[in-house]
Write an enzyme that holds these catalytic residues in place. Structure first.
Site, PDB file in Angstrom:
ATOM      1  N   ASN A  15      -3.563   9.782  -1.595  1.00 23.00           N
ATOM      2  CA  ASN A  15      -3.145   8.204  -1.258  1.00 23.00           C
ATOM      3  C   ASN A  15      -1.583   8.914  -1.303  1.00 23.00           C
ATOM      4  OD1 ASN A  15      -1.887   6.404  -1.487  1.00 23.00           O
ATOM      5  ND2 ASN A  15      -2.193   5.734  -4.014  1.00 23.00           N
ATOM      6  N   LYS A  17       0.012   6.944  -0.255  1.00 27.42           N
ATOM      7  CA  LYS A  17       1.958   5.441  -0.557  1.00 27.42           C
ATOM      8  C   LYS A  17       2.247   5.592   0.480  1.00 27.42           C
ATOM      9  CE  LYS A  17       0.364   6.715  -5.445  1.00 27.42           C
ATOM     10  NZ  LYS A  17       0.820   6.665  -6.921  1.00 27.42           N
ATOM     11  N   HIS A 101      -4.951  -0.712  -7.053  1.00 27.53           N
ATOM     12  CA  HIS A 101      -3.713   0.014  -7.257  1.00 27.53           C
ATOM     13  C   HIS A 101      -2.915  -0.693  -8.349  1.00 27.53           C
ATOM     14  CE1 HIS A 101      -1.041   3.158  -7.195  1.00 27.53           C
ATOM     15  NE2 HIS A 101      -2.164   4.257  -7.065  1.00 27.53           N
ATOM     16  N   GLU A 103       0.245  -0.117  -8.121  1.00 26.72           N
ATOM     17  CA  GLU A 103       1.204  -0.555  -7.645  1.00 26.72           C
ATOM     18  C   GLU A 103       1.482  -1.723  -6.789  1.00 26.72           C
ATOM     19  OE1 GLU A 103       1.457   3.399  -5.708  1.00 26.72           O
ATOM     20  OE2 GLU A 103       2.556   3.617  -7.812  1.00 26.72           O
ATOM     21  N   GLU A 171      -6.186   5.017 -13.358  1.00 25.98           N
ATOM     22  CA  GLU A 171      -4.826   5.919 -13.813  1.00 25.98           C
ATOM     23  C   GLU A 171      -3.936   4.794 -14.506  1.00 25.98           C
ATOM     24  OE1 GLU A 171      -4.282   6.740  -9.086  1.00 25.98           O
ATOM     25  OE2 GLU A 171      -4.320   5.355  -9.281  1.00 25.98           O
ATOM     26  N   GLY A 177       2.781   8.974 -10.800  1.00 26.92           N
ATOM     27  CA  GLY A 177       4.264   9.676 -10.596  1.00 26.92           C
ATOM     28  C   GLY A 177       5.350  10.508 -11.169  1.00 26.92           C
ATOM     29  N   SER A 216      -0.805  11.843 -11.426  1.00 26.74           N
ATOM     30  CA  SER A 216       0.224  13.927 -12.267  1.00 26.74           C
ATOM     31  C   SER A 216      -0.890  14.616 -12.062  1.00 26.74           C
ATOM     32  CB  SER A 216       0.938  13.428 -13.477  1.00 26.74           C
ATOM     33  OG  SER A 216       1.481  11.729 -13.121  1.00 26.74           O
TER      34      SER A 216
HETATM   35  P1  PGA Z   1       0.466  10.370  -8.625  1.00 32.89           P
HETATM   36  O1  PGA Z   1      -0.284   9.266  -8.065  1.00 32.89           O
HETATM   37  O2  PGA Z   1      -0.520  11.668  -8.162  1.00 32.89           O
HETATM   38  O3  PGA Z   1       1.837  11.350  -7.676  1.00 32.89           O
HETATM   39  O4  PGA Z   1       1.209  10.503  -9.835  1.00 32.89           O
HETATM   40  C1  PGA Z   1      -1.374   8.530  -8.554  1.00 32.89           C
HETATM   41  C2  PGA Z   1      -1.923   7.377  -7.407  1.00 32.89           C
HETATM   42  O5  PGA Z   1      -1.380   6.397  -8.166  1.00 32.89           O
HETATM   43  O6  PGA Z   1      -2.862   7.475  -7.218  1.00 32.89           O
END
Ligand code: PGA
Length: 253
Positions: A15, A17, A101, A103, A171, A177, A216
């Site tokens: 992803n 983003k 997601h 976000e 998640e 992140g 992560s």
């Molecule tokens: P990350 O993001 O691997 O940077 O923690 C995962 C995600 O939000 O899909």
């Protein structure tokens, strides 16, 4: 992970983003070339920003890399400025789409009902959705994580999933992140709870729906996470931006 005849291949989903300009297409090409050299046990998909979707799909055409959108609108078309429909993603060369997601839930106030409508739209357009769920740190510390996520699953899955290909991604918000990864015990407990809910809802089909972990995931922790029971793949953010790291995660599957 141990594969049986009914277990789908793990899905490693990258992803991007809101990252990636034209130059990032080289990373996608490098992932495709890497998989050509060493075909993976996993299915592999990249989710670039909408601006790159079509070009990236063309760049990796004929390779093992699948392409998907990061979100879709619940409607097929119409007066929704700035949005992208599932049909548009399919038309641009995508075969999957991420919905719900955290976000999107946080930045755009998306409710579970809206996420379910988006997942339905994805299925109607012939896309394979990845439906995301996950608890906040406060919910985990209050001991409410499992109940919250199971409730999200109940309300974020559309009604007509029978016989349709889809994935769930767990998640935890506090692991996205942050470099902070959920413990394998946390992951196993949550994936088992999600699996039980999927089976309660869909019977045998629910037993084979891939449940991805995200938060992560990096080359150095991917093997342990992907080997855990009921982990059917990974949704990778930061570490999917560089082909080298992403390929190392794919190799761990
Ligand atoms: P990350 O993001 O691997 O940077 O923690 C995962 C995600 O939000 O899909």
């Amino acid at each position: 992970m141990s594969l049986t005849s009914t277990t789908p291949r793990p899905l490693i989903a990258g992803n991007w983003k809101m990252n990636g300009l034209s130059a990032a297409l080289d990373e996608a090409r490098a992932v495709a070339a890497g998989l050509d050299r060493r075909p993976a046990a996993a299915r592999v998909a990249l989710f670039p920003p909408a601006t790159l979707l079509h070009r990236l799909a063309e760049a990796v055409e004929g390779s093992f890399v699948l392409v998907g959108g990061q979100d879709c609108h619940a409607q097929a078309k119409g007066a929704h400025t700035g949005d992208v429909s599932a049909e548009m993603i399919a038309d641009a060369g995508g075969t999957l789409v991420i919905v719900g997601h955290s976000e999107r839930r946080t930045d755009h106030g998306e409710t579970c009902a809206r996420v379910a409508a988006k997942a339905q739209a994805a299925i109607d357009a012939g896309l394979e959705p990845i439906i995301c769920v996950g608890e906040s740190l406060a919910q985990r510390e209050a001991g409410e994580a499992v109940a919250f996520v199971v409730d999200q699953i109940r309300n974020s899955l559309p009604a007509s999933l029978t016989g349709k290909a889809f994935n769930v991604a767990y998640e935890p918000l506090w692991a996205i992140g942050t470099g902070r990864v959920a413990s394998v015990d946390n992951i196993v407990e949550m994936h088992a709870a999600i699996r039980a809910e999927l089976i309660a809802r869909l019977g045998d089909q629910g037993a084979t729906v891939p449940i991805l972990y995200g938060g992560s995931v990096k080359p150095d922790n991917a093997r342990e996470i992907l080997a855990a029971p009921e982990v059917g793949g990974a949704l990778v953010g930061g570490a999917s931006l560089k082909a080298k790291d992403f390929l190392a995660i794919i190799e761990a599957a």
